[in-house]
Design a protein around this motif. Structure first.
Motif, short mmCIF file in Angstrom:
data_model
loop_
_atom_site.label_atom_id
_atom_site.label_comp_id
_atom_site.label_asym_id
_atom_site.label_seq_id
_atom_site.Cartn_x
_atom_site.Cartn_y
_atom_site.Cartn_z
N ARG A 254 0.85 -1.19 0.00
CA ARG A 254 0.00 0.00 0.00
C ARG A 254 0.88 1.23 0.00
N THR B 145 -11.11 2.59 -14.90
CA THR B 145 -11.63 1.37 -14.30
C THR B 145 -10.76 0.21 -14.74
N SER B 146 -10.56 -0.72 -13.84
CA SER B 146 -9.76 -1.89 -14.17
C SER B 146 -10.63 -3.07 -14.58
N SER C 268 -13.07 3.00 -10.75
CA SER C 268 -12.38 2.39 -9.62
C SER C 268 -11.09 3.13 -9.27
N HIS C 269 -10.58 3.93 -10.22
CA HIS C 269 -9.31 4.63 -10.02
C HIS C 269 -9.40 6.06 -10.54
N TYR D 110 -4.87 6.74 -8.13
CA TYR D 110 -5.44 6.45 -6.82
C TYR D 110 -6.51 5.38 -6.93
N ASP D 111 -6.44 4.40 -6.06
CA ASP D 111 -7.52 3.44 -5.88
C ASP D 111 -8.60 4.13 -5.06
N HIS E 265 -4.97 3.55 -2.10
CA HIS E 265 -3.63 3.09 -2.45
C HIS E 265 -3.23 3.81 -3.74
N THR E 266 -1.98 4.20 -3.85
CA THR E 266 -1.53 5.00 -4.97
C THR E 266 -0.42 4.30 -5.74
N PRO F 173 -4.80 -4.17 -10.70
CA PRO F 173 -5.19 -2.76 -10.62
C PRO F 173 -4.08 -1.81 -11.05
N ASP F 174 -2.92 -2.34 -11.43
CA ASP F 174 -1.78 -1.50 -11.80
C ASP F 174 -1.74 -1.29 -13.31
#
Length: 376
Positions: free
Chosen positions: A38, A54-55, A72-73, A86-87, A92-93, A135-136
Motif C-alpha cells: 500500500r 476502471t480496471s 475504480s481509479h 489512486y484506488d 492506495h496510490t 489494478p496497476d
C-alpha cells in the motif's frame, strides 16, 4: 520516493512494515519480501489534470460505444513527470513512470481502461492495466512526432480507433489506436503510427474534444478561437492500413482571451467553450452563432467546462480541476499559464455547478450530452 524515513512501524498481525518519508509519502511493505502492499501520497503539488479509470471490463455495449464499469481509479497529473493513480476504494496510490518531463494533460478511452498522457517531453503515452485482474497500469504505447509540448488529448468515443494530440507547435496529430489492445505482454511499448498532421491554430492549443459519433473534433486555443473539424477516419482492412484526415468546418469567434476548454453537447448541435475572459459560451454547430453567454464574476479565468452527464455518478470524487460536473474558476498560478509563459496573480480555486445556467433556446438545461450521430 523519499530517501529519508521519518518514522517506521512494524505490524506483526499483518507481517508488514510501514514507513513515513520526509516527502509525506506513506508506504507499507510486506515482510520478508519488502514488496509494496500500500502506498499513500501525501503531497500533490498543483493538480494539472485528472481522468477516471476502471480496471474492469465494460458492463454493457451499445451502438454508441461501450458502457464503462464504475470508476475504480483516479489518475492525477501534478507538477511532475510521474502520474499518480489512486484506488478510490482505499486510496492506495500507484506511480506511473515513463515521461521525462512534466505531464500536462490526461485523457481516457470511452471504456476507461486506457489512460493517455501528454507531456512537456513532446510525447504521448498510452497506459493499460497489466492484466484483467491487476489494478496497476503499465505503458503499452507511445506517440512521438510533435516538436513542442503536448497540451491536449482526445480519444475516439465509440471504439478504440484513434487518438488525437495537440501541441504548442500549433498542430494536431491523429494516431492509430486500433492496434493497442491493452495487453502488456510485450516489454517494450508499441510505437503508434501517425495518420495525419495538420496546423489547426495560430497559437498554443489548450483543449480538444471528440463528438460521440467520432465524426467531429473541436479545439480551443490561445488565439481566442475555437474551431470545428470533420474527422475522416477509415479503419484498416486486409489490403490497406488505416487512414485519417481533418477537414476544417468553421471557427467560433467572440472570446476576448484564450479558450481553455471545449465540450460537445451529447444531444444537441451545441458546443460549450470556456475562456480566460471569464465567460462560458454556447455555440450552434449549424451556423456557428453564439446562443448564450455566461459571465462568471469574481474569478480570473474559466479554465474548464465538462459534460454534466456524470453529475450524480461523480459527485463523490475529490473536487480537483476539470472533474466532469464542475466548472473550474481558476486563479491563475495555473499549469496552463505556465505552458504559455504568462503569469497572473494567484487566487483560490472554487467550483460552480452548471445547473443554474445551461439553458438554450431549446431548453436543453443540464443535458450537455453530445452531438447525436449523423445530425451534422
Amino acid at each position: 520516493m523519499g530517501t529519508e524515513v521519518r518514522l517506521e512501524r512494524h505490524t506483526p498481525a499483518t507481517s508488514s512494515l510501514t514507513a513515513v518519508y520526509v516527502d509525506f509519502n506513506i508506504i507499507t511493505r510486506s515482510l520478508p519480501t519488502l514488496a509494496v502492499s500500500r502506498q499513500i501520497i501525501g503531497y500533490n503539488d498543483e493538480v494539472i489534470d485528472t481522468a477516471f479509470l476502471t480496471s474492469s471490463a465494460p458492463s454493457t455495449s451499445s451502438p454508441d460505444g461501450p458502457t464503462p464499469a464504475a470508476e475504480s481509479h483516479l489518475a492525477v497529473a501534478t507538477n511532475s513527470d510521474l502520474i499518480r493513480v489512486y484506488d478510490l476504494a482505499r486510496f492506495h496510490t500507484s506511480l506511473l513512470a515513463g515521461h521525462s518531463d512534466v505531464v500536462l494533460c490526461l485523457a481516457s478511452s470511452s471504456d476507461r481502461q486506457l489512460l493517455v498522457s501528454g507531456s512537456k517531453d513532446k510525447t504521448a503515452r498510452v497506459w493499460a492495466p497489466r492484466s484483467a485482474t491487476s489494478p496497476d497500469w503499465t505503458c503499452v504505447a507511445t506517440a512521438t512526432g510533435h516538436v513542442e509540448s503536448i497540451g491536449a488529448l482526445a480519444v475516439s468515443r465509440r471504439e478504440r480507433s484513434f487518438l488525437i494530440s495537440a501541441s504548442q507547435d500549433r498542430t494536431a496529430k491523429i494516431w492509430d489506436l486500433a492496434a493497442v489492445t491493452g495487453s502488456s505482454d510485450d516489454e517494450r511499448p508499441t510505437a503508434l503510427r501517425s495518420l495525419a498532421t495538420m496546423k489547426i491554430h495560430d497559437k498554443d492549443i489548450n483543449s480538444l474534444d471528440v463528438a460521440p459519433n467520432d465524426k467531429l473534433l473541436a479545439s480551443g486555443s490561445q488565439d481566442r478561437t475555437a474551431r470545428l473539424f470533420r474527422i475522416v477516419y477509415v479503419p484498416a482492412s486486409k489490403s490497406s492500413p488505416a487512414t485519417a484526415a481533418l477537414e476544417p468546418l468553421g471557427t467560433f469567434k467572440g472570446h476576448k482571451r484564450g479558450v481553455w476548454s471545449v465540450k460537445f453537447s451529447p444531444v444537441d448541435q451545441i458546443l460549450a467553450t470556456a475562456s480566460g475572459d471569464r465567460t462560458v459560451k454556447l455555440w450552434s454547430l449549424g451556423d456557428f452563432s453564439c446562443l448564450k453567454v455566461r459571465r462568471l464574476a469574481g474569478c480570473d479565468a474559466v479554465e474548464g467546462v465538462a459534460d454534466p452527464v456524470d453529475l450524480g455518478r461523480r459527485s463523490r470524487a475529490i473536487r480537483t480541476r476539470s472533474f466532469a460536473s464542475t466548472f473550474s474558476r481558476a486563479g491563475c498560478s495555473s499549469s496552463r499559464a505556465r505552458r504559455t509563459g504568462s503569469s497572473r496573480s494567484g487566487t483560490s480555486r472554487t467550483k460552480r455547478s452548471p445547473q443554474r445556467w445551461i439553458t438554450t433556446r431549446r431548453r436543453c438545461d443540464l443535458q450537455l450530452h453530445t452531438c447525436a450521430a449523423g445530425r451534422v
